[in-house]
Design an enzyme around this catalytic site. Structure first.
Site, PDB file in Angstrom:
ATOM      1  N   CYS A 105      66.012  14.735 -42.858  1.00 26.81           N
ATOM      2  CA  CYS A 105      64.544  15.296 -43.413  1.00 26.81           C
ATOM      3  C   CYS A 105      65.354  16.772 -44.083  1.00 26.81           C
ATOM      4  O   CYS A 105      65.698  17.759 -43.383  1.00 26.81           O
ATOM      5  CB  CYS A 105      63.717  15.625 -42.302  1.00 26.81           C
ATOM      6  SG  CYS A 105      62.862  16.656 -42.281  1.00 26.81           S
ATOM      7  N   CYS A 148      62.530  19.894 -43.162  1.00 26.71           N
ATOM      8  CA  CYS A 148      62.548  20.787 -42.134  1.00 26.71           C
ATOM      9  C   CYS A 148      63.549  20.096 -41.047  1.00 26.71           C
ATOM     10  O   CYS A 148      64.959  19.554 -41.275  1.00 26.71           O
ATOM     11  CB  CYS A 148      61.241  20.933 -41.543  1.00 26.71           C
ATOM     12  SG  CYS A 148      59.997  19.309 -41.387  1.00 26.71           S
TER      13      CYS A 148
END
Lengths: 217, 93, 114
Positions: free
Chosen positions: A122, A125
């Site tokens: 990711c 985040c």
């Protein structure tokens, strides 16, 4: 495989049951952020927004979740081709068959084969299939992994000990929105005689993120 | 917006604020891998509003498209989820 | 136009970065409680995970580099709860003062927590 969680026989001072150092907690001087957590929690309970029992239950639920849940899913996919087909078609629904409640999790399962290797990140985040694998490892949340794996996945995987031939296509999955990802590693050769529970033991957290392969028995 | 499968280009927008289209994909061309959603638009949800529902699409890019000569292997793949309002369809000639 | 591009710090994909550090640690109780407060209050509709991320992003790069994950999270959950009107700044300040007066350590100040 220093980061796998299969040896629970630790008696080493200062290490948790999973073999990692504890963060400073109860015996260290109270930090501003800890004071904030205590104050927020008490205000939320007093205002009837959450109950103390809900907080305790949520923490306990967090502790119960572990890569073992994901490993069960992978082992079932290895032994049951029709389950594997359903898992790859709709991961969220398929894990219910194993009694795993997805909650807010929307799951896409991707399969590693001789020709394809999947790895999950990711970049924005640190989205992670927590309801299936527990909390993510520290490195998954770091700048180094998040920045580099989308551009030089082969080099990153090699640093994790995984050298892939050019004939294997790498597929990087960036969890940019609402879906979470489970890598179904390839079943190791020589495991024909193993039952589902023994197979699940071969499936590490890192293999389900895609930075490792399943272990050989 | 579009049928499947189709080529799309991620908008080369650079607004301030909370968005979920990563910078390294903006302006890049890929193919729809599958359709997901609809989901609440995070650009509204992040600010506490009732969100409109947007289609979410998984887009497949080649590493060659994303990184050019710097790609390790241009045929390797990157897939990401992009909301439909960040995608422009590229119509076949 | 290249000059119009705003590259926000959290948007890390493809950026230069160093080696991946593989050390891991288990989470402390207070960190798990922060996580639980986020799960519960967002689950009850007081804010969204997008709101959580928005505040984390707006905290900036220095916060990312100098504070731990849950040190940043507790601030973001708080910010979102304040914005939702769940409690006031004065209520939080007063309670933090009370908490800090209870003792020296988390264990002493956290009360029973149950």
């Amino acid at each position: 495989m220093p980061h796998d969680h299969h040896d629970h026989s630790h008696d080493t001072d200062g290490l948790s049951p999973s073999g990692h150092p504890y963060r400073p907690d109860q015996d260290h001087k109270l930090t501003r952020w800890q004071a904030m957590e205590i104050a927020m929690r008490e205000l939320l309970v007093e205002k009837g927004i959450v109950t103390a029992a809900e907080i305790t239950e949520t923490v306990e639920q967090m502790d119960r979740r572990s890569p073992a849940d994901g490993a069960k899913v992978v082992a079932r996919a290895w032994v049951d081709p029709s389950f594997k087909a359903r898992l790859l078609e709709n991961g969220t629904e398929a894990i219910r068959e194993l009694g795993i409640e997805p909650g807010v999790l929307k799951l896409i399962a991707v399969e590693n084969t001789a020709r394809t290797h999947n790895v999950v990140v990711c970049t924005l985040c640190s989205c992670y299939p927590r309801n299936l694998l527990g909390l993510p490892p520290d490195w998954y949340k770091q700048r180094a992994y998040r920045s580099r794996v989308v551009k030089t996945p082969r080099k990153v995987l090699a640093e994790f000990g995984l050298e892939l031939p050019e004939s294997t296509q790498v597929r990087v999955h960036d969890s940019t929105a609402d879906m979470r990802y489970l890598v179904v590693p390839a079943r190791p050769e020589g495991t024909e005689g193993l039952d589902e529970a023994a197979l699940a033991e071969l499936v590490s957290r890192d293999a389900m993120i895609g930075v490792a392969t399943a272990r050989h028995p | 917006m579009m049928g499947l499968p189709q080529k799309v280009r991620v908008k080369n927008w650079h607004p301030p604020g909370h968005v979920r289209a990563p910078m390294y994909l903006r302006g890049k061309t890929g193919e729809i891998e599958r359709e997901l959603g609809p989901f609440g638009n995070p650009e509204e949800l992040a600010y506490g509003h009732e969100a409109s529902r947007r289609r979410l699409l998984r887009v497949r890019f080649t590493m060659g498209e994303l990184w050019g000569a710097e790609a390790e292997n241009p045929a390797d793949i990157l897939e990401a989820e992009i909301y439909e309002h960040w995608l422009d369809p590229i119509n076949a000639p | 136009m290249e000059t119009d591009k705003i590259h926000r710090w959290h948007d890390m994909g493809g950026q230069p970065a160093g080696e991946i550090k593989r050390e891991e640690h288990d989470f402390a109780l207070w960190e798990k409680r922060v996580d639980a407060l986020q799960v519960l209050t967002s689950g009850k509709g007081y804010f969204t995970v997008d709101g959580l991320r928005r505040v984390l992003e707006d905290m900036g790069e220095e916060a990312f580099e100098t504070m731990s994950y849950y040190e940043r999270w507790v601030q973001s959950v708080n910010q979102n709860l304040l914005e939702a009107g769940v409690y006031t700044i004065a209520e939080l300040a007063e309670r933090m003062e009370q908490v800090q007066a209870r003792g020296e350590t988390y264990g002493e100040c956290a009360g029973s927590g149950e």
